[in-house]
Design a protein around this motif. Sequence first.
Motif, PDB file in Angstrom:
ATOM      1  N   GLY A   1       0.788  -1.225   0.000  1.00 48.39           N
ATOM      2  CA  GLY A   1       0.000   0.000   0.000  1.00 48.39           C
ATOM      3  C   GLY A   1       0.819   1.273   0.000  1.00 48.39           C
ATOM      4  N   ASP A   2       2.147   1.160   0.184  1.00 51.86           N
ATOM      5  CA  ASP A   2       3.007   2.344   0.179  1.00 51.86           C
ATOM      6  C   ASP A   2       3.102   2.962  -1.220  1.00 51.86           C
ATOM      7  OD1 ASP A   2       3.686   2.489   2.836  1.00 51.86           O
ATOM      8  OD2 ASP A   2       5.502   1.270   2.640  1.00 51.86           O
ATOM      9  N   THR A   3       3.213   4.269  -1.242  1.00 49.43           N
ATOM     10  CA  THR A   3       3.520   5.019  -2.475  1.00 49.43           C
ATOM     11  C   THR A   3       4.647   5.986  -2.144  1.00 49.43           C
ATOM     12  OG1 THR A   3       1.956   6.811  -1.981  1.00 49.43           O
ATOM     13  CG2 THR A   3       1.106   4.899  -3.207  1.00 49.43           C
ATOM     14  N   LEU A   4       5.265   6.516  -3.152  1.00 45.28           N
ATOM     15  CA  LEU A   4       6.321   7.507  -2.903  1.00 45.28           C
ATOM     16  C   LEU A   4       5.764   8.698  -2.126  1.00 45.28           C
ATOM     17  CD1 LEU A   4       8.348   7.598  -6.250  1.00 45.28           C
ATOM     18  CD2 LEU A   4       9.133   6.780  -4.028  1.00 45.28           C
ATOM     19  N   TYR A   5       4.517   9.058  -2.422  1.00 40.49           N
ATOM     20  CA  TYR A   5       3.916  10.196  -1.737  1.00 40.49           C
ATOM     21  C   TYR A   5       3.716   9.898  -0.251  1.00 40.49           C
ATOM     22  CZ  TYR A   5       0.603  13.837  -0.426  1.00 40.49           C
ATOM     23  OH  TYR A   5      -0.020  14.883   0.218  1.00 40.49           O
ATOM     24  N   SER A   6       3.162   8.706   0.066  1.00 42.76           N
ATOM     25  CA  SER A   6       2.902   8.371   1.477  1.00 42.76           C
ATOM     26  C   SER A   6       4.216   8.239   2.255  1.00 42.76           C
ATOM     27  CB  SER A   6       2.094   7.078   1.581  1.00 42.76           C
ATOM     28  OG  SER A   6       2.845   5.961   1.119  1.00 42.76           O
TER      29      SER A   6
ATOM     30  N   ASP B   1       8.802  13.412   6.088  1.00 40.71           N
ATOM     31  CA  ASP B   1       8.872  14.852   5.840  1.00 40.71           C
ATOM     32  C   ASP B   1       9.838  15.167   4.699  1.00 40.71           C
ATOM     33  OD1 ASP B   1       8.143  17.476   6.259  1.00 40.71           O
ATOM     34  OD2 ASP B   1       9.709  17.842   7.750  1.00 40.71           O
ATOM     35  N   LEU B   2       9.639  14.488   3.579  1.00 44.39           N
ATOM     36  CA  LEU B   2      10.471  14.677   2.399  1.00 44.39           C
ATOM     37  C   LEU B   2       9.607  15.076   1.204  1.00 44.39           C
ATOM     38  CD1 LEU B   2      12.745  11.488   2.564  1.00 44.39           C
ATOM     39  CD2 LEU B   2      13.552  13.843   2.833  1.00 44.39           C
ATOM     40  N   LYS B   3      10.227  15.660   0.211  1.00 45.13           N
ATOM     41  CA  LYS B   3       9.556  15.882  -1.059  1.00 45.13           C
ATOM     42  C   LYS B   3       9.715  14.621  -1.903  1.00 45.13           C
ATOM     43  CE  LYS B   3      10.359  20.877  -1.182  1.00 45.13           C
ATOM     44  NZ  LYS B   3      10.998  21.994  -1.924  1.00 45.13           N
ATOM     45  N   VAL B   4       8.739  14.347  -2.723  1.00 46.88           N
ATOM     46  CA  VAL B   4       8.786  13.156  -3.564  1.00 46.88           C
ATOM     47  C   VAL B   4      10.025  13.171  -4.448  1.00 46.88           C
ATOM     48  CG1 VAL B   4       7.652  11.890  -5.439  1.00 46.88           C
ATOM     49  CG2 VAL B   4       6.291  12.808  -3.547  1.00 46.88           C
TER      50      VAL B   4
END
Length: 303
Positions: free
Chosen positions: A266-271, A277-280
């Motif tokens: 269920g993980d995505t780069l966004y999540s 606390d990072l930018k994609v």
Amino acid sequence: MFKKILVIFTILTLIGCNSTKPVIVTTKKESLKSKTQVVNAVKKTNPISPTKIVNTNPKPAKSESKRNETETIVSTSKTVVTNDVIVTYISKYKEIAMGNMKNFGIPASIILAQGILESGAGRGDLAIRANNHFGIKCHVGWTGESVKHDDDSDQECFRKYDNPSESFKDHALFLTGRSRYAKLFGFSKGDYKAWAKGLRAAGYATDPKYPDKLISYIERYNLYQYDNQVLDINYVSNEKQMVEELRIDSRNTIDHDLFSYVVQKGDTLYSISKKFDLKVDDLKQKNNLSDNTLSIGQKLMVK
């Protein structure tokens, strides 16, 4: 008269010839038998044996192959470990587990089995990020540090500790301080099966196979031996020394895994970027990613 003598002579000659024949036959048979015995003797005493092929590349010993076997531990995270990782984990934390058994009455075998399962033998996400070896959530009243992690629901709050020894102690306090676990302490300290089933019944985990998993670890790695050591009247705890060593280790060791994250279902780069606390784009750059594709179990650098 002459004819009679001739006949008698002829008869005697014939009788004499017949009487010598058995002697000749016997001699031949003995000779043949003698030769046969010689041949057989040579065959039996022949020192030359078939050449044996020596395996210069033997198969690894059974114990060696077991050490390299892998298994996937699924609890608060999915972690793939080898058997020797589990053995190392047990060796590292057995003294603390036995100390907690002595002080709080929880079987050391149960403590170690839960630690293996909940932390992925120390390799799971919560163990790495938060030194949380027992999957304990924040719950009401927790005032310490915390981390967010997907479990039964997305981004749940889990307790964070300065070092693993604090997690082991908090686990003991967690069980002794809640009434729903009170029934456990009525079981024998040596009855790990009752404790495993009791934990599930009291609501420690939702997995119906939770007791079987704990019992499997206890029996595969002989964890009940540590219960027996504590139950021995001559047992002397070495917990304080081990706790101090773990604190020193936590202060002085910079583990590469502390700055990584293992991708979960269920993980995505966004999540993931939100978790840390990072930018994609920064997350992609740290990991040399050309697109947004992720796979479960993939390790990402997040710091």
